[in-house]
Write an enzyme that holds these catalytic residues in place. Structure first.
Site: not given
Ligand code: A2P
Length: 342
Positions: A131, A244
């Site tokens: 990710c 994130h």
């Protein structure tokens, strides 16, 4: 020629990413003739929402893949290692979210905005990158094409959802116990994650970097198709549920001004710029959660070197960092004629 649209197996459908995959398939109206959720024996028989219905989750077994065309995996590396080859044998194209195949030179590692052409040589399995790498390479690709990247220094601020549903529950429970004056227990993480930052994601390697840090180094080179890009990373888990964030310092061969960089990124597919320092507007995890794009802001020149830029890159790690990228790969397979739809 098949007379039906692809049948899609979702492996790990009860997990944080698997559930999002079902949501993304539905939201993007993916041309599936049928979608079937699989899990381990633990959750078999439970229901997961899909379209206006609920689907019953089926236990994954060795012969589960007969009659499927596409298998989307997000059930951990061990499950992928064991079951992905069986799915390929049964005639499926596998798109795998785990770490099992990413650095195998025979397996393409793909972010559709960056290296869609690598899908053309897939041998049955396609790997979805980590990710934190996905959102980084989307932001780096236009810069590399224009000004050739020499070196990247990245620090990440990663949400707990990246460690799965158990980690989401752990942060929630720790916060509520601390507010009630109770002791906390850490099962998923090595230390308390509530109100804390952990400079450790995954295990430590012999070079004292973590596995997550080295994934960013190696996967970036593979996706960008350029081993000369030097990258060093510090990956940090923070008490954020979704999204994130990354502080990215880039050194290029050619000069790229902050304005040119902003324009370049603004015109790249999958990027939204939020960069209005005078108004205090920049990408934040809470705003990017649930969104598809990679958000970039705080673009400014690094005047400690000749050709340097700093930027702040945020994306929903469960969507672009996992489920969405997986389904975009499936869509790109269809666009390139590698999977047939009627
Ligand atoms: P289960 O619910 O039965 O444990 P997360 O990453 O959010 O923890 O989710 C992991 C997903 O992978 C879950 O859907 C989990 O199913 C599934 N899973 C774990 N191990 C296996 C396995 N051996 N076979 C199939 N699915 C598995």
């Amino acid at each position: 020629m098949s007379t039906k649209n692809p049948r899609v197996a979702v492996v790990g459908a009860t997990g944080a990413v698997g559930r999002e995959m079902l949501k993304v398939l539905e939201q993007r109206n993916f041309p599936a003739s049928e979608v079937v959720p699989f899990s381990s024996a633990r959750s078999a028989g439970t229901k997961v929402p899909y379209m206006d219905n609920e689907l019953t989750v089926i236990e994954l077994k060795e012969d589960s893949f007969e009659g499927f065309d596409i298998a989307l995996f997000s059930a951990g590396g061990d499950t992928s290692e064991k079951f992905a080859p069986l799915a390929v044998k049964a005639g499926c194209v596998v798109i795998d979210n785990s770490n099992a195949w990413r650095m195998d030179p025979k397996i393409p590692l793909v972010v559709p905005e960056v290296n869609p052409e690598d899908l053309d040589w897939h041998p049955g399995i396609i790997a979805n990158p980590n990710c934190s790498t996905i959102q980084l390479v989307v932001a780096l690709k236009p810069i590399h094409d224009k000004a050739k990247i020499k070196r990247v220094v990245v620090s990440t601020y990663q949400a707990v959802s990246g460690s799965g549903q158990k980690a989401i529950n752990e942060l929630e429970t720790q916060v509520s116990r601390l507010f009630n004056g109770k002791e906390v227990v850490s099962d998923v993480y090595p230390h308390q994650i509530a109100f804390n930052c952990l400079p450790q994601i995954d295990v430590f390697l012999e070079n004292d970097y973590t596995k997550e840090e080295m994934k960013m180094v190696n996967e970036t080179k593979k996706i960008m198709g350029d081993d000369s890009i030097k990258l060093t990373a510090t990956t940090v888990r923070v008490p954020v549920f979704y999204g994130h964030s990354e502080s990215v310092n880039v050194e290029t061969t050619e000069k790229l001004s902050a304005i040119d960089c902003r324009n370049l990124l603004a015109n790249f597919p999958g990027i939204t710029i939020i960069d209005y320092p005078e108004k205090g507007h920049y990408p934040m995890a809470i705003d990017c959660a649930g969104e598809d794009d990679v958000f970039v802001g705080r673009i400014r020149e690094d005047d400690t070197i000749d050709n340097g830029l700093n930027m702040w890159v945020v994306a929903d790690n469960i969507r672009k960092g996992a489920a969405l990228n997986t389904i975009q790969i499936a869509e790109t397979l269809i666009e390139r004629g590698l999977v047939r739809v009627v």
